[in-house]
Design a protein around this motif. Sequence first.
Motif, short mmCIF file in Angstrom:
data_model
loop_
_atom_site.label_atom_id
_atom_site.label_comp_id
_atom_site.label_asym_id
_atom_site.label_seq_id
_atom_site.Cartn_x
_atom_site.Cartn_y
_atom_site.Cartn_z
N LYS A 1 0.86 -1.32 0.11
CA LYS A 1 0.00 -0.09 -0.08
C LYS A 1 0.82 1.25 0.26
CE LYS A 1 -3.86 2.26 2.03
NZ LYS A 1 -4.63 2.70 3.22
N TYR B 1 1.91 5.34 0.38
CA TYR B 1 1.37 6.35 1.32
C TYR B 1 2.38 7.68 0.82
CZ TYR B 1 -0.72 3.09 4.60
OH TYR B 1 -1.26 2.14 5.13
N TYR C 1 1.99 11.75 1.38
CA TYR C 1 1.51 12.76 1.99
C TYR C 1 2.40 13.91 2.20
CZ TYR C 1 -2.60 9.77 3.16
OH TYR C 1 -3.70 8.88 3.11
N ILE D 1 -6.46 10.14 9.01
CA ILE D 1 -5.90 8.86 8.46
C ILE D 1 -5.73 7.76 9.47
CG2 ILE D 1 -4.00 8.08 7.15
CD1 ILE D 1 -3.15 11.20 6.77
N LEU E 1 -4.03 4.45 10.54
CA LEU E 1 -2.74 3.83 10.41
C LEU E 1 -2.38 2.72 11.27
CD1 LEU E 1 -0.94 7.29 10.14
CD2 LEU E 1 -1.32 5.77 7.91
N ALA F 1 3.14 1.82 8.70
CA ALA F 1 2.80 3.00 8.26
C ALA F 1 2.69 4.05 9.75
CB ALA F 1 1.42 2.94 7.60
#
Length: 185
Positions: free
Chosen positions: A83, A85, A87, A141, A143, A147
Amino acid sequence: MITMDDIVREGHPVLREKAKEVSLPPSKEDKETLEEMLQYLKNSQDEEIATKYNLRPGVGLAAPQIGLSKRMIAVHFVDFNEKEYSYGLFNPKIVSHSVEGTYLSTGEGCLSVDREVPGYVPRYARITVKATDLEGNELKIRLKGYAAIVFQHEIDHLNGVMFYDHINSEEPFSIPENASVADPE
């Protein structure tokens, strides 16, 4: 473009300060700085660019690491479940966390620390972060695992905390209480 020369190293006083909130909407300058921080991470993970500009690969960068005492972080990575991430966040804040802990079996590293610091870094296994993104959207978010670890590491920088502050100085490799390893064996 941010380079390794822009990254302040441990011992620099800004790394021990509590960073200031960024007023929203962010100024053009703050937005550009955060975009550059995110671009550094992308560049540092591109082998060709990293070699050309001598960039150390990173998955996260906090504004204090480039000498700015402002609550801004950038993260760019793929977790163990593939996945992605990516940001740039203003004023990120952990609003809730699990009781269970986690840690990386290899320990943690930091672009501001040029030495190996052996030991397990206890972290929360799950966290919820509220922040404002580069487009001005309020985000919440959730997590977990790797993460969650990356975000906690970067948010720590905003509070003047280094990853090794969490390591048990008596027994660096004692498994943190109520914690399981985050990385696949």
